[in-house]
Design a protein around this motif. Structure first.
Motif, PDB file in Angstrom:
ATOM      1  N   ARG A 114       0.790  -1.159   0.046  1.00  0.00           N
ATOM      2  CA  ARG A 114      -0.006   0.099  -0.001  1.00  0.00           C
ATOM      3  C   ARG A 114       0.855   1.387  -0.151  1.00  0.00           C
ATOM      4  O   ARG A 114       1.946   1.366   0.633  1.00  0.00           O
ATOM      5  N   VAL A 115       0.530   2.236  -0.655  1.00  0.00           N
ATOM      6  CA  VAL A 115       1.228   3.469  -0.881  1.00  0.00           C
ATOM      7  C   VAL A 115       0.300   4.610  -0.338  1.00  0.00           C
ATOM      8  O   VAL A 115      -0.792   4.770  -0.830  1.00  0.00           O
ATOM      9  N   TYR A 116       0.915   5.524   0.438  1.00  0.00           N
ATOM     10  CA  TYR A 116       0.215   6.551   0.973  1.00  0.00           C
ATOM     11  C   TYR A 116       1.135   7.906   0.635  1.00  0.00           C
ATOM     12  O   TYR A 116       2.291   8.018   0.624  1.00  0.00           O
ATOM     13  N   GLY A 117       0.557   9.077   0.444  1.00  0.00           N
ATOM     14  CA  GLY A 117       0.875  10.288   0.027  1.00  0.00           C
ATOM     15  C   GLY A 117      -0.076  11.323  -0.055  1.00  0.00           C
ATOM     16  O   GLY A 117      -1.329  11.219   0.121  1.00  0.00           O
ATOM     17  N   PRO A 118       0.475  12.542  -0.019  1.00  0.00           N
ATOM     18  CA  PRO A 118      -0.556  13.544  -0.047  1.00  0.00           C
ATOM     19  C   PRO A 118      -1.007  13.873  -1.468  1.00  0.00           C
ATOM     20  O   PRO A 118      -0.185  13.456  -2.466  1.00  0.00           O
ATOM     21  N   ALA A 119      -1.965  15.021  -1.754  1.00  0.00           N
ATOM     22  CA  ALA A 119      -2.068  15.364  -3.130  1.00  0.00           C
ATOM     23  C   ALA A 119      -0.956  16.349  -3.231  1.00  0.00           C
ATOM     24  O   ALA A 119      -0.229  17.080  -2.456  1.00  0.00           O
TER      25      ALA A 119
END
Length: 502
Positions: free
Chosen positions: A265-270
């Motif tokens: 899973r990859v998480y990040g901001p806009a």
């Protein structure tokens, strides 16, 4: 980088042994905080691991990051990982020596078997013989885990101890504070199956100039990845939905656990402006997950991102943070609504208080749970605030009377101010949403992406001092006088020294 020396005292070295055909992984603890106060060698867990190999390799990955430098490599130096027991899970955390990679292994309730988990935070000894033993671990034979001394060791704690004296960079401490603020803005951006995760991660380059210490790749454009069907496709442009992957070689530690992966899973901001951003890469395994969070560039450590500066600049959330802190109890998932009900504060004020507590490393953020968690670092967390150069410089400017707030009669529209720094004057303006811009080189370079400059921080402090002044005060403090007419433009400020504008 400033450093201090921290002595970590253990009752004995951590070790992996075999007793009666079953393995015993004994992790020794040093100087931890628990619900009953500070303990020299707290015990947090004694039971079995449901997935021994995955846990062993996950712990090795956290230790790998603690021993690595991914930018300007120098002599190897490792600070033992921090472990937090949250009542139902264990979290092992570390930073790389360059502070650009944050690693965390979460051993979840389903990964622990046969015993209750305690509460508290401490360092755990991960020595070279233990690393070698964990690397050789094979099969799925039962593995008993003990975090903290056993009863025999408790009876001999007054005897000889194993002491490590390790360099403790101040930026390592600040990394804990910065990472929780940054990751709190993350959302899930992509999810891959185990097979696709292995295929994608093994396709990434293993080494670049930053890994070997040269600066050749430090200025290259960051790599981006975008979901494409069941996998991720590399791209050189931040197209809609893309996630930043700066320095892909910094994900090397994930190779340790790929054989046990169930998902990636990859998480990040806009990222609407296309600038490089931090991102979190999580490998899910049976009963646990390993997460590596990368800074926006290999040359940028989390310690200098400036995400906590606004929270440290004023005192309005300090009282709320004191109130909320007494309600924390090493919870693995902090419920904002529950804290609001207990404290009588609004959810917005609770979030601000948690951000303030996070600046001292007292809370972290888990993007997978989309929730904060409680920890108490086993060293002086106030160093993160005291050793922040921009914050210190801003307070100096304020104390020297270098901040001049424009009166409403002197200017129309958004608020403005002038800050005298050395021989120069900088214009600070308030934009939509309360964001302060400045004519200094720091703002020209980063446009707020690495937090406010010292001039904007000083203005923020001056305004808060003015609004919190007693109602009977009829004259403004000396640092809020009308600004002089001469100010430096953005073009002029580009010639200023970097140390003057940060």
């Amino acid at each position: 980088m400033s450093r201090s020396i921290q002595a970590l005292a253990y009752a004995r070295p951590s070790a992996l042994t075999t007793e009666g055909g079953a393995g015993l992984l004994g992790l020794e603890t040093s100087g931890g905080l628990t619900p009953v106060g500070r303990e020299a060698h707290p015990q947090f867990f004694a039971g079995f691991l449901s997935s021994p190999q995955a846990a062993a390799r996950g712990l090795l990955a956290v230790a790998d990051v603690a021993a690595a430098r991914y930018y300007q490599r120098t002599l190897r130096a490792s600070l033992d990982p921090v472990v937090t027991a949250g009542g139902d899970r264990l979290r092992f955390e570390s930073f790389s020596g360059c502070c650009g990679v944050y690693a965390r292994l979460d051993v979840l309730p389903e990964g622990l078997d046969g015993a209750d988990t305690g509460h508290g935070t401490t360092n755990v000894d991960v020595n070279n013989p233990l690393r070698e033993a964990l690397s050789r671990l094979s099969g799925d034979e039962p593995l008993h885990l003990r975090v903290g001394p056993d009863e025999l060791a408790v009876t001999t704690l007054d005897g000889p101890v194993v002491e490590k004296k390790v360099p403790l960079p101040d930026r390592w401490l600040r990394g804990f504070a910065e990472s929780q603020v940054i990751t709190a803005a993350f959302d899930l951006r992509a999810e891959l199956s185990a097979a696709e995760a292995v295929r994608f991660l093994r396709s990434l380059p293993r080494t670049t100039g930053t890994a070997t210490g040269s600066a050749g790749s430090a200025g290259r454009a960051p790599l981006w990845v975008v979901p494409a069907g069941r996998t991720l496709r590399p791209t050189t442009r931040p197209v809609p939905g893309a996630v930043c992957l700066p320095g892909p070689e910094r994900l090397t530690a994930l190779q340790r656990v790929l054989r046990h992966a169930t998902a990636l899973r990859v998480y990040g901001p806009a990222a609407p402006d296309g600038a490089a951003t931090a991102a979190a890469w999580e490998v899910a395994m049976p009963g646990m997950r390993l997460t590596l969070t990368l800074s926006p560039e290999p040359s940028r450590g989390f310690s200098g991102e400036g995400a906590v500066l606004e929270a440290l600049a004023g005192d309005e959330a300090a009282a709320d943070a004191d109130l909320v802190s007494v309600l924390l109890s090493w919870e693995p998932r902090i419920d904002i609504a529950d804290l609001a009900a207990q404290s009588g504060l609004t959810p917005q004020r609770v979030r601000a208080a948690l951000t303030r507590l996070g600046t001292a490393g007292r809370v972290g953020y888990d993007a997978a749970d989309a929730a904060y968690f409680h920890r108490e670092l086993p060293y002086d967390a106030h160093r993160a605030e005291a050793r922040n150069p921009r914050l210190t410089a801003a307070r100096t400017l304020l104390a020297d009377g270098a901040v001049h707030l424009h009166t409403p009669a002197a200017t129309a529209g958004p608020g403005t101010a002038t800050v005298r720094s050395g021989e120069r004057h900088y214009q600070v303006r308030e934009a939509a949403g309360g964001v302060l811009s400045c004519t200094c080189q720091w703002w020209a370079d980063y446009r707020g992406r690495r937090g406010p400059c010292k001039h904007a921080l000083a203005v923020r402090m001056a305004r808060r001092d003015l609004t919190t002044a007693p109602s009977h005060t009829t004259t403004a403090p000396s640092h809020t006088t009308t600004a002089p007419s001469h100010t430096t433009t953005a073009a002029d400020s580009t010639t200023a020294a970097a140390g003057d504008t940060r």
